[in-house]
Design an enzyme around this catalytic site. Structure first.
Site, PDB file in Angstrom:
ATOM      1  N   GLY A  60       0.822  -1.364  -0.110  1.00 44.69           N
ATOM      2  CA  GLY A  60      -0.017  -0.070  -0.041  1.00 44.69           C
ATOM      3  C   GLY A  60       0.931   1.361  -0.040  1.00 44.69           C
ATOM      4  O   GLY A  60       0.385   2.368   0.260  1.00 44.69           O
ATOM      5  N   ASN A  61       2.253   1.086  -0.077  1.00 41.94           N
ATOM      6  CA  ASN A  61       3.086   2.238  -0.048  1.00 41.94           C
ATOM      7  C   ASN A  61       3.627   2.509  -1.473  1.00 41.94           C
ATOM      8  O   ASN A  61       4.560   1.696  -2.122  1.00 41.94           O
ATOM      9  CB  ASN A  61       4.268   1.909   0.844  1.00 41.94           C
ATOM     10  CG  ASN A  61       5.176   2.966   1.288  1.00 41.94           C
ATOM     11  OD1 ASN A  61       5.563   3.640   0.263  1.00 41.94           O
ATOM     12  ND2 ASN A  61       5.880   2.988   2.380  1.00 41.94           N
ATOM     13  N   ASP A 106       8.269  -6.275   4.307  1.00 34.96           N
ATOM     14  CA  ASP A 106       8.217  -5.800   5.220  1.00 34.96           C
ATOM     15  C   ASP A 106       9.637  -5.341   5.604  1.00 34.96           C
ATOM     16  O   ASP A 106      10.567  -5.904   5.700  1.00 34.96           O
ATOM     17  CB  ASP A 106       7.804  -6.872   6.533  1.00 34.96           C
ATOM     18  CG  ASP A 106       6.979  -5.995   7.763  1.00 34.96           C
ATOM     19  OD1 ASP A 106       6.524  -5.038   7.468  1.00 34.96           O
ATOM     20  OD2 ASP A 106       7.317  -6.573   8.768  1.00 34.96           O
ATOM     21  N   LYS A 162      19.522   6.434  -4.216  1.00 35.56           N
ATOM     22  CA  LYS A 162      19.160   5.371  -2.853  1.00 35.56           C
ATOM     23  C   LYS A 162      19.205   3.962  -3.451  1.00 35.56           C
ATOM     24  O   LYS A 162      19.534   3.125  -2.584  1.00 35.56           O
ATOM     25  CB  LYS A 162      17.913   5.793  -2.419  1.00 35.56           C
ATOM     26  CG  LYS A 162      17.278   5.009  -1.406  1.00 35.56           C
ATOM     27  CD  LYS A 162      15.920   5.735  -0.867  1.00 35.56           C
ATOM     28  CE  LYS A 162      15.356   4.543   0.253  1.00 35.56           C
ATOM     29  NZ  LYS A 162      13.938   4.997   0.813  1.00 35.56           N
TER      30      LYS A 162
HETATM   31  P1  ITT Z   1       3.034  -1.941   3.183  1.00 38.95           P
HETATM   32  O1  ITT Z   1       3.255  -2.943   4.379  1.00 38.95           O
HETATM   33  O2  ITT Z   1       1.912  -2.059   2.888  1.00 38.95           O
HETATM   34  O3  ITT Z   1       4.067  -2.592   2.052  1.00 38.95           O
HETATM   35  P2  ITT Z   1       3.986   0.106   4.743  1.00 38.95           P
HETATM   36  O4  ITT Z   1       4.459   1.443   4.610  1.00 38.95           O
HETATM   37  O5  ITT Z   1       3.266  -0.283   5.917  1.00 38.95           O
HETATM   38  O6  ITT Z   1       3.473  -0.696   3.471  1.00 38.95           O
HETATM   39  P3  ITT Z   1       6.239  -1.512   6.177  1.00 38.95           P
HETATM   40  O7  ITT Z   1       5.126  -2.312   6.799  1.00 38.95           O
HETATM   41  O8  ITT Z   1       7.255  -2.445   5.575  1.00 38.95           O
HETATM   42  O9  ITT Z   1       5.374  -0.723   4.915  1.00 38.95           O
HETATM   43  O10 ITT Z   1       6.707  -0.359   7.221  1.00 38.95           O
HETATM   44  C1  ITT Z   1       7.879  -0.084   7.294  1.00 38.95           C
HETATM   45  C2  ITT Z   1       7.916   1.473   7.731  1.00 38.95           C
HETATM   46  O11 ITT Z   1       9.143   1.610   7.729  1.00 38.95           O
HETATM   47  C3  ITT Z   1       7.310   2.155   6.622  1.00 38.95           C
HETATM   48  O12 ITT Z   1       5.929   2.782   6.744  1.00 38.95           O
HETATM   49  C4  ITT Z   1       8.129   3.479   6.968  1.00 38.95           C
HETATM   50  O13 ITT Z   1       7.754   4.246   7.912  1.00 38.95           O
HETATM   51  C5  ITT Z   1       9.487   2.976   7.138  1.00 38.95           C
HETATM   52  N1  ITT Z   1      10.338   2.459   6.301  1.00 38.95           N
HETATM   53  C6  ITT Z   1      10.768   1.307   5.340  1.00 38.95           C
HETATM   54  N2  ITT Z   1      11.482   1.518   4.611  1.00 38.95           N
HETATM   55  C7  ITT Z   1      11.828   2.988   4.385  1.00 38.95           C
HETATM   56  C8  ITT Z   1      12.599   3.610   3.688  1.00 38.95           C
HETATM   57  O14 ITT Z   1      13.190   3.190   2.464  1.00 38.95           O
HETATM   58  N3  ITT Z   1      12.682   4.941   3.969  1.00 38.95           N
HETATM   59  C9  ITT Z   1      12.055   5.491   4.895  1.00 38.95           C
HETATM   60  N4  ITT Z   1      11.168   4.752   5.867  1.00 38.95           N
HETATM   61  C10 ITT Z   1      11.239   3.345   5.594  1.00 38.95           C
END
Ligand code: ITT
Length: 184
Positions: free
Chosen positions: A9-10, A65, A164
């Site tokens: 969802g990201n 994740d 990145k």
């Molecule tokens: P999905 O589960 O739908 O993929 P999400 O945003 O909830 O999306 P995660 O559960 O993997 O993703 O949560 C990880 C969080 O960690 C994400 O929401 C960010 O706040 C942080 N994060 C992960 N990767 C990152 C990155 O490359 N840069 C900055 N913050 C990051």
């Protein structure tokens, strides 16, 4: 060409993943299916998410994740990263680290892959850095402006997607996945 469906969802993850996959002979499709994340390690969440989405769509999928692990906070926010970003935010993290000399941190990404009639597989990618003293840059997303990479002398927030993607946790996990998948 083989097609893989990325369940997330990201939208920032999608942009980064598309930029990584474009160099390979794999077509990346994106679906925001939503899946229940059990409380557990990144590995457990990625495995169960991949299994669930594959079962639901009946096609090969990847999920990711990810999290930020800060040494002085014993790995916090780690698996709580998404919630902590939404609540404390970057300013809250900087406040927690006020007067803390040890700024070491690590981003981790676990890709979960599952295809119909097979067990899920996981691929871990990491990148080391430090928590900056203040936010810098407005590129990227979430913790990017406070994640400082000494040998680039920049935060992730100051790097373009291409920059990145040369060495990020996501690049490392996706590259491990692509290497394995290409031989499948
Ligand atoms: P999905 O589960 O739908 O993929 P999400 O945003 O909830 O999306 P995660 O559960 O993997 O993703 O949560 C990880 C969080 O960690 C994400 O929401 C960010 O706040 C942080 N994060 C992960 N990767 C990152 C990155 O490359 N840069 C900055 N913050 C990051």
């Amino acid at each position: 060409m083989k097609t893989i469906t990325f369940i997330t969802g990201n939208k920032h993850k999608v942009i980064e993943a598309e930029n990584i996959f474009k160099d390979y002979d794999i077509n990346l499709e994106h679906i925001d299916l939503g899946y229940c994340e059990p409380q557990g390690t990144l590995e457990e969440v990625a495995k169960s998410g991949a299994k669930y989405a594959c079962h639901k769509l009946n096609k090969p999928v990847i999920v990711e994740d990810a999290g930020l692990f800060i040494k002085a906070l014993k790995g916090f926010p780690g698996t709580y990263s998404s919630y902590v970003q939404e609540t404390l935010g970057n300013s809250g993290i900087l406040k927690l680290l006020e007067n803390t000399d040890n700024r070491c941190a690590e981003f981790r990404s676990v890709i979960g892959y599952c295809a119909p009639n097979s067990e899920p597989k996981i691929f871990l990618g990491k990148v080391s850095g430090e928590i900056a003293s203040c936010e810098k840059g407005n590129l990227g997303f979430a913790f990017d402006p406070i994640f400082y990479v000494p040998y680039k002398d920049s935060t992730f927030g100051e790097l373009t997607t291409e920059q990145k993607n040369q060495f990020s946790h996501r690049k490392n996990s996706l590259e491990k996945f692509i290497e394995w998948y290409s031989k499948e």
